[in-house]
Design a protein around this motif. Structure first.
Motif, mmCIF file in Angstrom:
data_model
loop_
_atom_site.group_PDB
_atom_site.id
_atom_site.type_symbol
_atom_site.label_atom_id
_atom_site.label_comp_id
_atom_site.label_asym_id
_atom_site.label_seq_id
_atom_site.Cartn_x
_atom_site.Cartn_y
_atom_site.Cartn_z
ATOM 1 N N ASP A 28 0.852 -1.362 0.101
ATOM 2 C CA ASP A 28 0.137 0.155 0.084
ATOM 3 C C ASP A 28 1.090 1.284 -0.187
ATOM 4 O OD1 ASP A 28 -2.078 1.827 0.155
ATOM 5 O OD2 ASP A 28 -2.798 1.252 2.156
ATOM 6 N N VAL A 29 0.807 2.026 -1.116
ATOM 7 C CA VAL A 29 1.785 3.023 -1.405
ATOM 8 C C VAL A 29 1.231 4.386 -1.146
ATOM 9 C CG1 VAL A 29 3.734 4.071 -2.707
ATOM 10 C CG2 VAL A 29 3.260 1.593 -2.851
ATOM 11 N N LEU A 63 -1.962 8.783 -11.044
ATOM 12 C CA LEU A 63 -2.246 7.607 -9.828
ATOM 13 C C LEU A 63 -3.199 6.483 -10.580
ATOM 14 C CD1 LEU A 63 -2.152 7.514 -6.657
ATOM 15 C CD2 LEU A 63 -4.473 8.047 -6.960
ATOM 16 N N VAL A 64 -4.191 6.954 -11.284
ATOM 17 C CA VAL A 64 -4.956 5.987 -11.999
ATOM 18 C C VAL A 64 -4.218 4.960 -12.840
ATOM 19 C CG1 VAL A 64 -6.801 5.566 -13.657
ATOM 20 C CG2 VAL A 64 -6.976 7.591 -12.146
ATOM 21 N N GLY A 70 -0.616 -1.569 -10.526
ATOM 22 C CA GLY A 70 -0.659 -2.026 -9.193
ATOM 23 C C GLY A 70 -1.568 -3.316 -8.891
ATOM 24 N N ARG A 71 -2.871 -3.076 -9.630
ATOM 25 C CA ARG A 71 -3.857 -3.902 -9.149
ATOM 26 C C ARG A 71 -3.611 -5.256 -9.692
ATOM 27 N NH1 ARG A 71 -7.971 -5.405 -12.894
ATOM 28 N NH2 ARG A 71 -6.986 -4.814 -14.863
ATOM 29 N N THR A 76 -1.322 -1.266 -4.401
ATOM 30 C CA THR A 76 -2.617 0.029 -4.263
ATOM 31 C C THR A 76 -1.577 1.314 -4.046
ATOM 32 O OG1 THR A 76 -3.644 -1.587 -3.373
ATOM 33 C CG2 THR A 76 -4.497 0.653 -3.377
ATOM 34 N N PHE A 77 -2.169 2.179 -5.110
ATOM 35 C CA PHE A 77 -1.427 3.699 -4.827
ATOM 36 C C PHE A 77 -2.340 4.691 -4.210
ATOM 37 C CE2 PHE A 77 1.355 1.454 -7.624
ATOM 38 C CZ PHE A 77 2.693 1.833 -7.270
ATOM 39 N N ARG A 78 -2.037 5.336 -3.302
ATOM 40 C CA ARG A 78 -2.974 6.563 -2.785
ATOM 41 C C ARG A 78 -2.401 7.668 -3.011
ATOM 42 N NH1 ARG A 78 -5.712 4.670 2.396
ATOM 43 N NH2 ARG A 78 -4.004 3.292 2.726
ATOM 44 N N LEU A 79 -3.054 8.910 -3.225
ATOM 45 C CA LEU A 79 -2.553 10.305 -3.383
ATOM 46 C C LEU A 79 -3.104 11.030 -2.264
ATOM 47 C CD1 LEU A 79 -0.932 11.929 -5.288
ATOM 48 C CD2 LEU A 79 -2.752 12.699 -6.387
#
Lengths: 399, 326
Positions: A28-29, A63-64, A70-71, A76-79
């Protein structure tokens, strides 16, 4: 049997479930977008709109894309978006982000704020991607070990232009610069470029008059008489080079010069990392994606922010790690490579952590060329002919 | 009306035979990305037979297994144009479910077509017969390469920005494996025995040879051409010789086609062709290989046995795809 199978064939199926192939622990990034809502410079031309969401929109699309990759492999990337008013102190916002454990930062900050963030104790091991400033000092005397630079600085832009002007054999330049500090920075970079590539600045003038407004009734009469005077007695120039970052007069020079000569620099032929007219190497797909999602054209800062988020994503995907130390090592290694629609992989210069990149040379309506130009050679990377190469760099915090 | 069409077909066929001097002339279809046309080239006489206007930005093309139909992706019009390969007429046009179709492949039964929708990260599966949508499969960012396995059980799709080859199970329409390859994978192609999938990476400058059953990279091929800068080496199209012993890899702006020994994986030769060769195809007995050269606007003919470029023929602007009907 047939009757049973037929409906299956005709009914469209949509499969977007997560997938196979994810090995190892899920990651989880978190990436922070740290910025200030600085007052935007109003472009001289009314054709160019003023946008107040430059940068962040690019980061969101990046990010998308990181998550689409990533998926498939359990990442998972979060901004985390933190854009504060210009008048506020950047420090508390930055400390807040760093203390929450986020160490990957996209910085949409002017140099003073950027350095303040970089020098916070908690930021020591962070990776800060500068996506805004073209300031050469940030890559030289004021460089920081934890700052990486995505946009080309003034010297890279000036060198990209100079190579093209030399190729055209337009070697005598008349330089006109504005009175703001960034105008001076670009003018200095143009001086340096002339010296490096064998051009001559045959005349130089400062244009200190600030017109004030992009909208003036009958303003063209004044422009039509002022600009020829400004470009007179500048020696025998082949081209006018203009440094007007502050958007005070640059566009007015076109077709108004005393001698019938082209204009290059901040106006006329410009050196940029992204432009709406650019379509090569699948750039069209990016332009379309961006416009579909945001309803406006993609600006240079959007491109830098998109690329910064993609750089983080690429490093996490390839190393399968979210540890800033591991990512940093990977980013400055030869193994790292990011694609950004420039027909070649791009990586960072070890000595100042500036992203190597081809630079677009664009006229008011269309792409003119891409530098480095044919014949400007370098033993390692042709793109290292743009800007400060290793022996010239004044950055003390290398590697 | 129907009768008229038959007459026209017969006329056109005899005209083609007349032009080429023989009835069995092979035909190459070349998509001209910048002209919005398909060049129809007689590959024996090396003469342009016809230039057919199609949808905007034509790129990927595939022939139906019976070779009667050519499917053409027209990316900027979000559609698939269908051409009769005898009359060279566009017989129908299907709007694609997803935007910007770029490359496609068809199963060996000729039932389903798999299309990469570059703009939205989808593979669209359509029924070849009527263009109706069978389904969509979400993969990575900017899908491009598409290859159906020889046994029609798997389709391999590449996504350029995600840098992966996705193995999709045809029956369940689900992604069953993702293989991370080098930057900007473009083309995927099964080796003739179906044991390997070769994936070219344009920006990475490499070819990943993937074990088709283990779905793991077994070999990474790079190219080193004296005097050519590494960033100009942009692997794109791949084709295998009739015996499967040689692979031909188009190297884009390096202006060459690499010849790779598929036993040792060593590059044995570089053949200089036109500028920026992208896609390639063989004639019927695979004695000649044809390359579409984007920047010199021509097609180069390579003699496979001698590995020499024989001739280049001008076609349209920015030739991208090349498919041969033997």
């Amino acid at each position: 049997m047939l009757a049973f199978f037929l409906p299956l064939l005709t009914l469209p199926v949509r499969s977007d479930d997560a997938p196979a192939g994810s090995t190892g622990a899920a990651l989880d990034v978190k990436i922070a977008y740290l910025g200030k809502s600085y007052a935007e410079v109003e472009p001289l031309s009314l054709v160019d709109k003023v946008f107040t969401d430059k940068g962040i929109q690019g980061a969101r699309i990046g990010l998308v894309e990181d998550n689409m990759t990533g998926r498939l492999i359990g990442q998972t990337f979060r901004l985390v978006e933190a854009i504060i008013p210009e008048s506020e102190d950047i420090r508390p916002a930055a400390v807040n982000i760093l203390k929450s454990g986020v160490s990957l930062i996209v910085a949409d900050l002017e140099p003073t704020d950027l350095l303040e963030v970089a020098d916070i104790a908690e930021a020591h091991n962070a990776i800060i991607m500068n996506i805004r400033s073209n300031d050469g000092r940030l890559r030289n005397d004021q460089c920081r070990r934890n700052i990486f630079h995505v946009p080309p600085d003034w010297s890279m832009r000036a060198d990209a232009l100079a190579q093209f002007l030399i190729w055209k054999r337009w070697k005598r330049w008349g330089l006109i610069s504005g009175a703001q500090s960034q105008d001076k920075d670009y003018a200095d970079a143009l001086h340096r470029a002339a010296k490096r590539f064998g051009a001559e600045i045959v005349g130089e003038k400062l244009y200190a008059y600030v017109a004030g407004s992009r909208r003036t009734d009958t303003g063209h009469r004044q422009i039509q008489s002022q600009m020829p005077v400004l470009t007179q007695n500048l020696g025998n120039y082949d081209v006018i080079v203009v440094a007007d970052v502050g958007e005070n007069f640059g566009d007015y020079l076109l077709f108004n010069t005393f001698e019938p000569r082209p204009v290059a620099g901040t106006h006329g032929l410009i050196a940029v990392s992204w432009h709406r007219s650019y379509e090569e190497s699948a750039a069209t797909q990016m332009q379309n994606r961006f416009e579909r999602k945001t309803g406006r054209v993609m600006t240079e800062r959007d491109y830098s922010a998109w690329l910064a988020v993609r750089i983080f994503g690429e490093a996490v995907t390839r190393t399968n790690s979210s540890d800033a130390g591991t990512l940093r090592e990977y980013l400055i290694s030869d193994k790292f490579e990011v694609a950004g629609f420039k027909s070649q992989g791009m990586n960072f210069r070890r000595w100042d952590r500036q992203l190597r990149q081809p630079i677009l040379l664009v006229g008011p309506r269309a792409l003119v060329s891409i530098s480095p130009q044919e014949g400007f050679l370098h033993p390692k990377y042709l793109t290292d002919t743009l800007g400060f190469d290793e022996p010239e760099s004044r950055c003390q915090q290398r590697g | 009306m129907k009768k008229l069409a038959v007459v026209a077909t017969a006329l056109s066929a005899s005209l083609t035979a007349l032009l080429s001097g023989q009835a069995s002339a092979g035909i190459a279809f070349i998509s001209n990305e910048k002209d919005n046309t398909i060049t129809v080239l007689d590959i024996d006489a090396l003469r342009v037979v016809k230039t057919v206007p199609v949808g905007k930005r034509p790129r990927g093309m595939v022939l139906s297994p019976d070779r009667k139909t050519l499917f053409i992706c027209a990316g900027d019009d979000n559609r698939l144009d269908v051409m009769d390969t005898t009359t060279f007429q566009i017989t129908s046009t299907h709007e694609t479910a997803g935007p910007d179709p770029e490359l496609l492949d068809i199963d060996h039964a000729g039932k389903f077509i798999y299309i990469a929708n570059e703009d939205d990260g989808m593979v669209t599966v359509i029924n070849a017969a009527d263009g109706s949508v069978r389904g969509e499969i979400q993969i990575g960012v900017e899908p491009e390469g598409m290859a159906v396995s020889p046994d029609d059980s798997i389709v391999v799709a590449t996504s350029e920005s995600t840098s992966m080859a996705h193995f999709i199970d045809i029956k369940s329409m689900k992604v069953v494996a993702n293989v991370l390859v080098d930057t900007r994978p473009r083309v995927a192609r099964y080796s003739p025995d179906g044991r390997e999938v070769w994936v070219t990476a344009e920006v990475g400058g490499s070819v990943s040879v993937i074990d088709a059953s283990a779905r793991k990279i077994k070999r990474r091929l790079t190219f080193n051409i004296p005097g050519v800068r590494s960033e100009l080496i942009q692997p794109m199209g791949v084709q295998f010789s009739a015996d499967g012993k040689k692979a031909f890899v188009a190297l884009g702006r390096a202006n060459r086609v690499a010849v790779v020994d598929t036993g040792t994986y060593e590059t044995t030769n570089y053949i200089l062709v036109g500028q920026r060769p992208w896609h390639m195809d063989f004639n019927a007995d695979r004695s000649k290989l044809f390359t579409a050269n984007g920047l010199s606007n021509d097609v180069t003919v390579i003699d496979v046995a001698s590995e020499k470029a024989e001739k280049s023929v001008p076609v349209g602007r920015l030739p991208w795809g090349l498919v041969i009907k033997p």
